[in-house]
Design a protein around this motif. Sequence first.
Motif, PDB file in Angstrom:
ATOM      1  N   ASP A  55       0.832  -1.203   0.000  1.00  0.00           N
ATOM      2  CA  ASP A  55       0.000   0.000   0.000  1.00  0.00           C
ATOM      3  C   ASP A  55       0.864   1.249   0.000  1.00  0.00           C
ATOM      4  O   ASP A  55       2.064   1.177   0.251  1.00  0.00           O
ATOM      5  CB  ASP A  55      -0.961   0.018   1.202  1.00  0.00           C
ATOM      6  CG  ASP A  55      -0.248  -0.095   2.536  1.00  0.00           C
ATOM      7  OD1 ASP A  55       0.741   0.635   2.763  1.00  0.00           O
ATOM      8  OD2 ASP A  55      -0.668  -0.919   3.373  1.00  0.00           O
ATOM      9  N   VAL A  67      -4.007   3.641   0.110  1.00  0.00           N
ATOM     10  CA  VAL A  67      -4.289   3.002  -1.175  1.00  0.00           C
ATOM     11  C   VAL A  67      -3.659   1.616  -1.142  1.00  0.00           C
ATOM     12  O   VAL A  67      -2.434   1.479  -1.119  1.00  0.00           O
ATOM     13  CB  VAL A  67      -3.713   3.841  -2.350  1.00  0.00           C
ATOM     14  CG1 VAL A  67      -4.017   3.166  -3.685  1.00  0.00           C
ATOM     15  CG2 VAL A  67      -4.268   5.267  -2.318  1.00  0.00           C
ATOM     16  N   GLY A  95     -10.819   1.804  -6.513  1.00  0.00           N
ATOM     17  CA  GLY A  95     -10.378   0.502  -6.022  1.00  0.00           C
ATOM     18  C   GLY A  95     -10.927  -0.609  -6.883  1.00  0.00           C
ATOM     19  O   GLY A  95     -11.289  -0.403  -8.040  1.00  0.00           O
ATOM     20  N   VAL A 110      -4.999  -1.437  -7.939  1.00  0.00           N
ATOM     21  CA  VAL A 110      -5.433  -0.880  -6.659  1.00  0.00           C
ATOM     22  C   VAL A 110      -6.649  -1.677  -6.179  1.00  0.00           C
ATOM     23  O   VAL A 110      -7.678  -1.735  -6.859  1.00  0.00           O
ATOM     24  CB  VAL A 110      -5.778   0.624  -6.794  1.00  0.00           C
ATOM     25  CG1 VAL A 110      -6.384   1.161  -5.503  1.00  0.00           C
ATOM     26  CG2 VAL A 110      -4.534   1.415  -7.181  1.00  0.00           C
ATOM     27  N   ALA A 112      -8.169  -1.177  -2.993  1.00  0.00           N
ATOM     28  CA  ALA A 112      -9.072  -0.351  -2.191  1.00  0.00           C
ATOM     29  C   ALA A 112      -8.456   1.018  -1.943  1.00  0.00           C
ATOM     30  O   ALA A 112      -7.236   1.157  -1.894  1.00  0.00           O
ATOM     31  CB  ALA A 112      -9.376  -1.033  -0.859  1.00  0.00           C
ATOM     32  N   VAL A 113      -9.331   1.993  -1.786  1.00  0.00           N
ATOM     33  CA  VAL A 113      -8.947   3.357  -1.430  1.00  0.00           C
ATOM     34  C   VAL A 113      -9.685   3.668  -0.129  1.00  0.00           C
ATOM     35  O   VAL A 113     -10.896   3.846  -0.134  1.00  0.00           O
ATOM     36  CB  VAL A 113      -9.334   4.365  -2.538  1.00  0.00           C
ATOM     37  CG1 VAL A 113      -8.892   5.760  -2.166  1.00  0.00           C
ATOM     38  CG2 VAL A 113      -8.744   3.942  -3.882  1.00  0.00           C
TER      39      VAL A 113
END
Length: 129
Positions: A55, A67, A95, A110, A112-113
């Motif tokens: 991340d 992120v 995400g 990515v 997840a945000v």
Amino acid sequence: MAPAMKRLFSLLLLASCVATAASAQAAEPAAPAAPADCITLSSDQQVVRNRADRDVLLRNGDQHYLVRFERSCTSAAMSPKLTFATPGQDGQLCGAGVTKLQTSSQSCAVAAVEPLSAEEFARKARMRR
């Protein structure tokens, strides 16, 4: 036409119009929804990538995020170039594998945000030094 017949005809016409309008509304296609976990990127960004394998920390204007990547992204910590790329959605970070972090040698999906408070961001950034 007799008054009672005119009234009945008017009521039937009104009921028909209401039914037609309701079915037309139901048949209208819904506008495509943006993924719920997308954010609009600003030109004022800071990416904290020390020890970035799974991340990175992102300050986007006055908003802060963690992120997360779908897999290990070892080049994120060392690459001189980092760019978030979201096909068909320039300036967005999403995400669920929609956005990729482009480095000099790798492309990392990515996962997840996640929003962070400014305090959490600062604490996590200090821990990565």
